[in-house]
Motif scaffolding. Sequence first.
Motif, mmCIF file in Angstrom:
data_model
loop_
_atom_site.group_PDB
_atom_site.id
_atom_site.type_symbol
_atom_site.label_atom_id
_atom_site.label_comp_id
_atom_site.label_asym_id
_atom_site.label_seq_id
_atom_site.Cartn_x
_atom_site.Cartn_y
_atom_site.Cartn_z
ATOM 1 N N ASP A 93 37.856 -14.217 -4.204
ATOM 2 C CA ASP A 93 39.279 -14.044 -3.917
ATOM 3 C C ASP A 93 39.519 -12.755 -3.133
ATOM 4 O O ASP A 93 40.265 -12.741 -2.146
ATOM 5 C CB ASP A 93 40.086 -14.006 -5.212
ATOM 6 C CG ASP A 93 40.060 -15.321 -5.981
ATOM 7 O OD1 ASP A 93 39.808 -16.369 -5.351
ATOM 8 O OD2 ASP A 93 40.291 -15.299 -7.207
ATOM 9 N N MET A 96 38.363 -13.051 0.496
ATOM 10 C CA MET A 96 39.308 -13.772 1.338
ATOM 11 C C MET A 96 40.503 -12.896 1.697
ATOM 12 O O MET A 96 40.981 -12.912 2.845
ATOM 13 C CB MET A 96 39.770 -15.044 0.634
ATOM 14 C CG MET A 96 38.696 -16.109 0.466
ATOM 15 S SD MET A 96 38.091 -16.787 2.049
ATOM 16 C CE MET A 96 39.562 -17.586 2.688
ATOM 17 N N GLY A 100 40.958 -11.927 5.506
ATOM 18 C CA GLY A 100 41.831 -13.016 5.938
ATOM 19 C C GLY A 100 42.591 -12.742 7.220
ATOM 20 O O GLY A 100 42.872 -13.667 7.986
ATOM 21 N N HIS A 107 36.686 -19.868 5.172
ATOM 22 C CA HIS A 107 37.478 -20.648 4.242
ATOM 23 C C HIS A 107 36.662 -20.969 2.993
ATOM 24 O O HIS A 107 35.439 -20.895 2.990
ATOM 25 C CB HIS A 107 38.030 -21.923 4.884
ATOM 26 C CG HIS A 107 36.987 -22.815 5.472
ATOM 27 N ND1 HIS A 107 36.592 -22.745 6.791
ATOM 28 C CD2 HIS A 107 36.239 -23.811 4.920
ATOM 29 C CE1 HIS A 107 35.664 -23.653 7.030
ATOM 30 N NE2 HIS A 107 35.431 -24.311 5.916
ATOM 31 N N ARG A 108 37.349 -21.320 1.925
ATOM 32 C CA ARG A 108 36.712 -21.615 0.642
ATOM 33 C C ARG A 108 36.212 -23.046 0.620
ATOM 34 O O ARG A 108 36.843 -23.959 1.168
ATOM 35 C CB ARG A 108 37.707 -21.415 -0.518
ATOM 36 C CG ARG A 108 38.135 -19.984 -0.721
ATOM 37 C CD ARG A 108 37.063 -19.111 -1.353
ATOM 38 N NE ARG A 108 36.974 -19.307 -2.783
ATOM 39 C CZ ARG A 108 37.695 -18.624 -3.674
ATOM 40 N NH1 ARG A 108 38.586 -17.734 -3.277
ATOM 41 N NH2 ARG A 108 37.531 -18.832 -4.965
ATOM 42 N N VAL A 129 32.525 -19.008 -0.108
ATOM 43 C CA VAL A 129 33.246 -18.821 1.155
ATOM 44 C C VAL A 129 32.317 -19.278 2.269
ATOM 45 O O VAL A 129 31.155 -18.867 2.330
ATOM 46 C CB VAL A 129 33.646 -17.349 1.370
ATOM 47 C CG1 VAL A 129 34.155 -17.143 2.799
ATOM 48 C CG2 VAL A 129 34.706 -16.925 0.370
#
Length: 364
Positions: A93, A96, A100, A107-108, A129
């Motif tokens: 998390d 990202m 980001g 992307h996950r 990821v």
Amino acid sequence: MAEFDIAIIGAGIAGASLAAECGGHARVLLLEAEDIPGYHTTGRSAAFWEECYGGPEIVPLTLASGPYLRDHGFLSPRGALYIAREDGIAALDTFMEKFGDTGATIHRIGRAAMLEKVPGLRESWIDAVWEPLCSDIDVAGLHQHYLTLAKRLGVDLHCRARISRAERRDGAWQIASEDGRGWTATTLVNAAGAWADELAQLAGARPLGIQPLRRTICQLETDPQPLADQPLVLDIAGQFYFKPEAGRVWLSPHDEELSPPCDAAPEELAVAEAIDRFEHVVDWQVRRVERKWAGLRSFAPDRLPVYGADPHCEGLFWFAGQGGYGIQTAPAAAKLAAQLLLGLDRDDFTSGLDASLYSPARFG
């Protein structure tokens, strides 16, 4: 004594790329201590172009370098997968959130998609990821490209030229090698990698605390063999990474052991730790270790590279502290440094780069 505008110390990827960028604008001398350029870190890299490697402040250098590397044929598609177990979900998390807005393509993906990319992945690895644009770099090809370009532009390369003296007199550097050769240059560029702080002290400048860290890699024969198109796999907790290489696995425990500047050698314990971690990731059998090696990755205290004029030592320019991302950022870094060194205007290649992030003046 031959006279030059710029003397670059170190002919690894840093010195070679900067010499190529400066060669058409100035009389450039490139000095290498070893028998051949790139003997140390450059020649031992398992380099990949990975957009998030090095942190958000490195991403602009990486992204700016991508088109040059791709257009000249130095990149081969690979993809990268940052994987996590249950206790690593929060780290994914954070990853990202951190990257980001940097322009990196990430992307996950979940367990099912992970298994499609890495067959045999153990059940505990449940989230990841995915970075689809990650690519292998032809390190030797890139390094030779810059050396060839530098030669074509008139750069004077000397190997076996270990520096014993660098003194500033009457607006120029008097440079001597251990075997008695001598040169003069208006500007001295410190591209000495693991030896950057030692060179600074030799030149009478304050060292910046650039520290070499040893990184170990081993080549494994496994059963099954990895598929050629499998991705680079990295632990989100930074405990390992591995990738296929000609039917074998290149594996690192992601170690960063303090080291003096030296001809780095792998430690048996690091190799054993790498294999143990690897066997907890996939159910592949390790048949044997075919070879192993180590290189030194040199970091400034804040882990950002150092590009720019020394604020306290006249005529000294830093191009060092490039950690493990010096190869993937070489085109943009060399272009930016050459513009700073030569007083050239910024162009489209470097317009998105904040040179102040990398200036040696940040250390006071």
